[in-house]
Design a protein around this motif. Structure first.
Motif, PDB file in Angstrom:
ATOM      1  N   UNK A  55       0.823  -1.215   0.000  1.00  0.00           N
ATOM      2  CA  UNK A  55       0.000   0.000   0.000  1.00  0.00           C
ATOM      3  C   UNK A  55       0.850   1.255   0.000  1.00  0.00           C
ATOM      4  N   UNK A  56       1.981   1.180   0.706  1.00  0.00           N
ATOM      5  CA  UNK A  56       2.807   2.367   0.906  1.00  0.00           C
ATOM      6  C   UNK A  56       4.242   1.930   1.123  1.00  0.00           C
ATOM      7  N   UNK A  57       5.166   2.716   0.574  1.00  0.00           N
ATOM      8  CA  UNK A  57       6.597   2.516   0.798  1.00  0.00           C
ATOM      9  C   UNK A  57       7.128   3.768   1.470  1.00  0.00           C
ATOM     10  N   UNK A  58       7.605   3.619   2.718  1.00  0.00           N
ATOM     11  CA  UNK A  58       8.064   4.755   3.504  1.00  0.00           C
ATOM     12  C   UNK A  58       9.551   4.622   3.800  1.00  0.00           C
ATOM     13  N   UNK A  59      10.236   5.764   3.808  1.00  0.00           N
ATOM     14  CA  UNK A  59      11.672   5.759   4.055  1.00  0.00           C
ATOM     15  C   UNK A  59      12.036   6.769   5.140  1.00  0.00           C
TER      16      UNK A  59
ATOM     17  N   UNK B  29      16.904  12.293  -0.680  1.00  0.00           N
ATOM     18  CA  UNK B  29      16.114  11.358  -1.472  1.00  0.00           C
ATOM     19  C   UNK B  29      16.821  11.066  -2.797  1.00  0.00           C
ATOM     20  N   UNK B  30      17.308  12.126  -3.427  1.00  0.00           N
ATOM     21  CA  UNK B  30      18.009  11.957  -4.693  1.00  0.00           C
ATOM     22  C   UNK B  30      19.300  11.169  -4.505  1.00  0.00           C
TER      23      UNK B  30
ATOM     24  N   UNK C 224      18.690   2.330   1.239  1.00  0.00           N
ATOM     25  CA  UNK C 224      17.374   2.637   0.679  1.00  0.00           C
ATOM     26  C   UNK C 224      17.243   2.206  -0.774  1.00  0.00           C
ATOM     27  N   UNK C 225      18.293   2.331  -1.548  1.00  0.00           N
ATOM     28  CA  UNK C 225      18.215   1.893  -2.941  1.00  0.00           C
ATOM     29  C   UNK C 225      17.875   0.406  -3.010  1.00  0.00           C
ATOM     30  N   UNK C 226      18.483  -0.368  -2.114  1.00  0.00           N
ATOM     31  CA  UNK C 226      18.230  -1.802  -2.082  1.00  0.00           C
ATOM     32  C   UNK C 226      16.749  -2.081  -1.831  1.00  0.00           C
TER      33      UNK C 226
ATOM     34  N   UNK D  74      17.390  10.297   5.661  1.00  0.00           N
ATOM     35  CA  UNK D  74      18.107   9.321   4.857  1.00  0.00           C
ATOM     36  C   UNK D  74      19.572   9.735   4.704  1.00  0.00           C
ATOM     37  N   UNK D  75      20.458   8.780   4.939  1.00  0.00           N
ATOM     38  CA  UNK D  75      21.883   9.048   4.855  1.00  0.00           C
ATOM     39  C   UNK D  75      22.537   9.301   6.188  1.00  0.00           C
TER      40      UNK D  75
END
Length: 272
Positions: A196-200, A266-267, A225-227, A218-219
């Protein structure tokens, strides 16, 4: 970048109107809303703001907390979830995130709490189906099992979802909660059609005193996260990627700066 979604808690100081405007300024096409600020401005008003801005509501958070023993408290929780379903429908949200709840006060019966979650989801599915809303079960790191979420693994959430149509009950893949699981790759593959949702957000150390505020940008931590993005995409998920961070330092910072940092990280850490 068009898949990036700002979960409202990441910029906790922003109202719905401020968060919507912030997304527009930053070129972010989706937003994850929370019920309390939505209720503060009115559900209909929030729906208009989002629609007028051309944003997608990637999730509404949260329903759940349905582990109470049978009686008035449980009845009230189910009624509140029915209101949440109505709100998600009015907002056009992709899903209603279900944080299922921890052990009732004084209870040590974990199996019983999980059984009551299953019963509660079964009771709510007809309302969700009538409203066209998908219930999204969010497994939580075992750290939160006692007080927030007795579903601790993606496989547990999938087992609970299995009796229902994927359009009715799905699962949330939140990297913060699942990254540690030694069978997470197989569980995400098993989730095909139900994500339903992918959260990071990142798992940071040392852990802060308040475990609820332990999420990092992130980081700043330990998650690849890429994995995980590649795993959910291999399972067929191509929807919004929502950044949900509970962190006192980020909450105290200028929200526009937080959003700018979020886009950059994110990028750097999710895309590619």
């Amino acid at each position: 970048m068009d898949r990036l979604s700002l979960n409202q808690r990441t910029t906790e100081r922003w109202s719905v109107a401020e968060a919507v405007d912030g997304c527009v300024r930053a070129g972010i096409g989706s937003i994850g809303l929370w019920r309390e600020p939505v209720q503060s401005c009115g559900v209909a008003a929030a729906a208009r703001m989002v629609a007028d801005a051309g944003l997608r509501v990637s999730s509404l958070c949260r329903g759940g907390f349905i582990t109470a023993f049978p009686g008035p408290e449980r009845d009230a929780a189910l009624d509140d979830n029915r209101r949440a379903i109505e709100e998600a429908a009015l907002l056009g949200a992709d899903c209603l995130v279900m944080v299922v709840g921890g052990l009732p006060p004084g209870s040590r019966d974990l199996a019983g709490a999980r059984a009551r979650v299953a019963d509660g989801i079964g009771a709510l599915v007809p309302d969700a189906e009538a409203a066209g809303v998908q219930l999204a079960l969010e497994p939580m790191h075992p750290l939160y099992c006692a007080d927030r979420g007795v579903l601790s693994t993606l496989d547990q959430a999938l087992d609970l979802a299995a009796p229902f149509a994927p359009s009715s009950v799905g699962v949330v893949v939140d990297t913060f909660h699942v990254w540690w699981d030694p069978v997470v790759e197989a569980a995400i593959a098993r989730s095909a059609g139900r994500i339903s949702s992918f959260q990071v957000c990142d798992w940071i150390t040392p852990f802060p005193a308040d475990a609820l505020l332990s999420r990092g940008m992130m980081g700043d931590g330990h998650i690849d996260f890429r994995y995980f993005r590649r795993l959910v995409e291999a399972a067929g998920y191509d929807g919004p990627i929502e950044v949900e961070i509970f962190n006192a330092d980020l909450w105290a910072a200028d929200p526009d700066e937080v959003v700018a940092l979020m886009r950059k990280r994110y990028e750097e850490h999710v895309l590619g």
